[in-house]
Each structure stands twice: as C-alpha cells, then as structure tokens.
Motif scaffolding. Structure first.
Motif, PDB file in Angstrom:
ATOM      1  N   UNK A  11       0.768  -1.259  -0.003  1.00 45.70           N
ATOM      2  CA  UNK A  11      -0.124  -0.106  -0.009  1.00 45.70           C
ATOM      3  C   UNK A  11       0.768   1.315  -0.013  1.00 45.70           C
ATOM      4  N   UNK A  12       0.361   2.268  -0.794  1.00 46.91           N
ATOM      5  CA  UNK A  12       1.434   3.460  -0.878  1.00 46.91           C
ATOM      6  C   UNK A  12       1.037   4.328   0.407  1.00 46.91           C
ATOM      7  N   UNK A  13       2.021   5.019   0.761  1.00 48.55           N
ATOM      8  CA  UNK A  13       2.136   5.816   2.138  1.00 48.55           C
ATOM      9  C   UNK A  13       1.966   7.413   1.195  1.00 48.55           C
TER      10      UNK A  13
ATOM     11  N   UNK B  11       4.904  10.287  -2.236  1.00 44.83           N
ATOM     12  CA  UNK B  11       4.463   8.799  -2.094  1.00 44.83           C
ATOM     13  C   UNK B  11       5.624   8.007  -1.628  1.00 44.83           C
ATOM     14  N   UNK B  12       5.389   6.966  -0.943  1.00 47.15           N
ATOM     15  CA  UNK B  12       6.539   6.009  -0.711  1.00 47.15           C
ATOM     16  C   UNK B  12       5.614   4.642  -0.646  1.00 47.15           C
TER      17      UNK B  12
ATOM     18  N   UNK C 215      -4.410  14.323  -0.033  1.00 48.49           N
ATOM     19  CA  UNK C 215      -3.955  13.637  -1.217  1.00 48.49           C
ATOM     20  C   UNK C 215      -4.480  12.177  -1.149  1.00 48.49           C
ATOM     21  N   UNK C 216      -4.782  11.714  -2.196  1.00 45.94           N
ATOM     22  CA  UNK C 216      -5.316  10.192  -2.280  1.00 45.94           C
ATOM     23  C   UNK C 216      -5.192   9.691  -3.598  1.00 45.94           C
ATOM     24  N   UNK C 217      -5.322   8.270  -3.322  1.00 43.42           N
ATOM     25  CA  UNK C 217      -4.996   7.369  -4.429  1.00 43.42           C
ATOM     26  C   UNK C 217      -6.542   7.336  -4.846  1.00 43.42           C
ATOM     27  N   UNK C 218      -6.730   6.607  -6.209  1.00 44.04           N
ATOM     28  CA  UNK C 218      -7.860   6.489  -6.569  1.00 44.04           C
ATOM     29  C   UNK C 218      -8.588   5.167  -7.026  1.00 44.04           C
TER      30      UNK C 218
ATOM     31  N   UNK D 157      -4.666   7.420   2.148  1.00 45.94           N
ATOM     32  CA  UNK D 157      -4.927   9.022   2.467  1.00 45.94           C
ATOM     33  C   UNK D 157      -3.618   9.624   3.098  1.00 45.94           C
ATOM     34  N   UNK D 158      -3.334  10.663   2.656  1.00 40.51           N
ATOM     35  CA  UNK D 158      -2.253  11.513   3.737  1.00 40.51           C
ATOM     36  C   UNK D 158      -2.871  12.047   4.931  1.00 40.51           C
TER      37      UNK D 158
END
Length: 123
Positions: A1-3, A24-25, A96-99, A113-114
């Motif tokens: 999962x991305x942070x 992102x990381x 910021x968020x992924x979709x 989500x950040x």
C-alpha cells in the motif's frame, strides 16, 4: 500500500498562491490515478482535483476551475496542486489520495490518504 505525505500548506492573503506537494512511498504511484480532496471546519470532505495515471487527463471541481492545476511526476513519485487566486473559501485541510476509479467526469477515492496539510486564506 502506498503511503502519502502532504506539505506546502500555510497562510496566504486572498489572491495569493500556494503549491501543495504529495510525496508517495512504499509503492509507485504510476499504478494509480491520484487526487486531492479538502475539508473545511464543519463541512464534509470534498473533491478538488484528480489526474490520470500518466497525467494526460485531469478533472477539477467547478469551484477551482481556472485557478487550480494538478500535476504529477511518476519518476519522483510526487503529485502537486498549484493553487492560484486563492479565496477565503479555499481554507481547508487538503488531502492527497489514490483513486479506485477515474474518468473524465468521475473520481472515486481509494484507501490511501495522507494526513493533510492546512491551507488558510485570509481576506
């Protein structure tokens, strides 16, 4: 999962500009459409901007069209939100968020989500 970690927020006078950063990381963001949401005190979180995986398509909320621009750099694993002609009603925490889904007229946020960055626009 991305942070995701947002930065670049602050206080600015009405009419001013800010540039928000989303770092992102954990995973490459090139796998995801990305977006920005915001939440003002006492209000629901709302969509601001979205961008396709390679950046060839963007979607903006009506309230920010002509003032905000979303962009991304998949090599740097970064997403940006350039905000110009800021108004007091833009005051909010920006996330910021992924979709999970993105099209020319629809953006559905995912689970990454950040923590958000505060933007305050003084009148």
């Amino acid at each position: 999962q991305v942070q995701l970690v947002e930065s670049g927020g602050g206080m600015v006078q009405a009419g001013g500009s800010l540039r928000l950063y989303c770092a992102a990381s954990g995973r490459t963001i090139s796998d995801y459409p990305m977006g920005w949401f915001r939440q003002a005190p006492g209000k629901a979180r709302e969509f601001v901007a979205g961008i396709s995986t390679r950046g060839q398509s963007t979607l903006l909320a009506e309230s920010v069209k002509g003032r905000f621009t979303i962009s991304r750099d998949n090599v740097k694993n970064m997403v940006y939100l350039q905000m110009n002609s800021l108004k007091p009603e833009d005051t909010a925490v920006y996330y910021c968020v992924t979709a999970t889904f993105y099209s020319g007229d629809d953006f559905r946020p995912g689970h990454s989500w950040g923590r958000g960055t505060q933007v305050t626009v003084a009148s």
